[in-house]
Design an enzyme around this catalytic site. Sequence first.
Site: not given
Ligand code: AMP
Length: 276
Positions: A31, A35, A148, A151, A184-185
């Site tokens: 996170l 997130h 995303d 997505q 996260s990457r």
């Molecule tokens: P993930 O853990 O990458 O699957 O992301 C979980 C949720 O967090 C998804 O709805 C992503 O679009 C959102 N998310 C990831 N990175 C960001 C960011 N930089 N700003 C806002 N939301 C994010």
Amino acid sequence: MKIFTTRQEVAQYFTHKTGKTVGFVPTMGALHNGHISLIKQAQQVCNEVVCSIFVNPTQFNDPKDLEKYPRPIAADIAMLEQAGCDILFNPSVSEIYDDNEKWHLDIGRLEHLLEGEFRPGHYQGVMQVVNKLFNIVKPDMAFFGQKDYQQFMVISKMVNLMQMPVKLIMCPIERETDGLAMSSRNIHLTADDRQHALILSKALSWVKANFNTESIPALQQHAKNMINAEPGIGLEYFEIADGDTLLPANADTKKNVALVAARAGKTRLIDNMLII
Ligand code: AMP
């Protein structure tokens, strides 16, 4: 914060909780503030906020990517506690999937555009897990990041097709102060990769700033040239698309979104910017 690892525990917890608005933030963990911004937004409008952490194997088309996906669960729990999240659902793979489960939902071209072209099967896996998580948590509202973008559209399409009683909310992209979209990457980026990766948000910002003075093909070409000129960056796509369909935009498109995917060293990054 309550931590549940089984579907049963989640179901049991919500049996007696009628009349509360449940907000849901599905994640794969590792996170960051992106997130947490979703959790905060959910807290504004819901009585109870559930976050899930589940690294979903069916959405990874590259087994190495799945293997090296970061899983800092203790730090994640601390961040969620700090944010005041009510419930964490952190199931094992076998809690979610039986062996050899099949899933397919036809959502048309949206599945195969952009990310879909470079990550075949990815969005089927995303829909499969989000469908399961929605059935377990039964949220009133679910919060996803604009980060995303495609997505969000895929999940909206699934929710409409399956007539699921959940309202989807898209939350803005959280960025580092230098413009890099939080992800996260990003943990996998070397110092050099990270510096070079800034070209993605720079190219998106350039397109947004020049949108009214250049044609869409010229904007797109200029952005690609910027990214291709950056050492260590392998561009996959840079597309200015219709924000409602993700098909290529034209001069009449009302809601434009510029989307990019590229590798910075070995790490694949995505970013986008709305131009309205
Ligand atoms: P993930 O853990 O990458 O699957 O992301 C979980 C949720 O967090 C998804 O709805 C992503 O679009 C959102 N998310 C990831 N990175 C960001 C960011 N930089 N700003 C806002 N939301 C994010």
